[in-house]
Structure formats: structure tokens, C-alpha cells
Scaffold this motif. Sequence first.
Motif, short mmCIF file in Angstrom:
data_model
loop_
_atom_site.label_atom_id
_atom_site.label_comp_id
_atom_site.label_asym_id
_atom_site.label_seq_id
_atom_site.Cartn_x
_atom_site.Cartn_y
_atom_site.Cartn_z
N ALA A 124 0.72 -1.37 0.08
CA ALA A 124 -0.07 -0.11 -0.07
C ALA A 124 0.88 1.30 0.10
O ALA A 124 0.62 2.28 -0.90
CB ALA A 124 -0.94 -0.15 1.23
N ALA A 125 1.84 1.48 0.73
CA ALA A 125 2.66 2.57 0.93
C ALA A 125 4.09 2.15 1.57
O ALA A 125 4.23 1.04 2.33
CB ALA A 125 2.11 3.47 1.96
N LEU A 126 5.19 2.98 1.24
CA LEU A 126 6.34 2.81 1.94
C LEU A 126 6.64 4.15 2.64
O LEU A 126 6.25 5.21 2.42
CB LEU A 126 7.41 2.61 0.81
N ASN A 127 7.53 3.68 3.89
CA ASN A 127 7.78 4.91 4.63
C ASN A 127 9.30 5.07 4.88
O ASN A 127 9.61 3.64 5.37
CB ASN A 127 7.03 5.10 5.78
N HIS A 128 9.87 6.11 4.85
CA HIS A 128 11.29 6.00 5.52
C HIS A 128 11.51 7.37 6.13
O HIS A 128 10.99 8.47 5.67
CB HIS A 128 12.50 6.01 4.36
N GLN A 129 12.20 6.88 7.56
CA GLN A 129 12.37 8.36 8.40
C GLN A 129 14.10 8.32 8.68
O GLN A 129 14.55 7.46 8.82
CB GLN A 129 11.50 8.17 9.75
N GLY A 130 14.24 9.66 8.64
CA GLY A 130 15.49 9.82 8.66
C GLY A 130 15.66 10.73 10.32
O GLY A 130 14.64 10.81 10.85
#
Length: 156
Positions: free
Chosen positions: A74-80
Motif C-alpha cells: 500500500a505504501a512505503l515510509n522511510h524516516q531519517g
Amino acid sequence: MTTRAVETWTLEPLVTFVKEAGARLVLVMTSAGQVFAQHGFSRAVDVMSAAALSAAIMASTDEMARQLRQPPFAALNHQGERHGIFLAGLATGRGRLVALVVYDLDVSSLGLVQLFFEQLAADLQAASPKDTVPKQVLAADFERQLSDSLNTLFGR
């Protein structure tokens, strides 16, 4: 920051989403990376790079999902440390589109982006032309169409 659209029906939903979600940069594009609308980018090179990378990420994760015999993710998330990236597909009357959202963690959150992304998807679905078939991109016209689209996005 400016918000521009090649496909005018995407403009109002995008402006609303940016305000509500607190997004820093946004692209709405086809799964092949053809940009329909953008917010916050100041250089055409940045738009083209982000669109190409986003399209490649979506294609590779779709293929991983296919090999795992499951529906596309459904979706991808990356956090820095300071920024988050949210990448997701959405259905419209013009076919499947992809949205890339970059947000500052001190201004917004993944939860806000996801919440307002659902509304963006619904708004784009409602606003999309239903009776038109997207024109096929021909190799001979690609460079001209890309140039025209970038000129529209950057007000040239």
C-alpha cells in the motif's frame, strides 16, 4: 513554496493536502514517473530525479509483492533524523498514480501524512477525468512532452 500542475484537476487536491499534512515536497505522477503535479521543488532536475527514483522504487516493490504472491504494498515510509518520505500509489479515473511526500519531522508526522493522504486519494479520484483515455507516450514525442511538462511546472 509553489504548487504547480500539468494536469489541472490535480491542483486543488494537492494544495489542500500540502496544507493539512504539513508536507515539504510532493510529487503526483504516473507509475512511469510522468509528473502531473508538484509542490516545493525549485529545480527541474530535482523533479526529474525524484520522479525517476520514485517510479523505480514503486516498480521494484510491486515486483517483490508479485514474487511473494501478494497484492502490491500500500505504501512505503522511510524516516531519517529530520525528514520522512512517504511513497504510495492511488487509483484515479486516469489510472494508477503515485504520490511522493517529503515531510519535516518537526512539522508533521507519518500519522498526519497517512491520514490526509487518504483524503488526497479520494479527492483525486473524484476530480479525475473519467471519460478521457491517457495518451500513449511515444518515444519520438517523449523529449518534447517532458520539456513541455517541465516548462508548465516551472512557469516558463
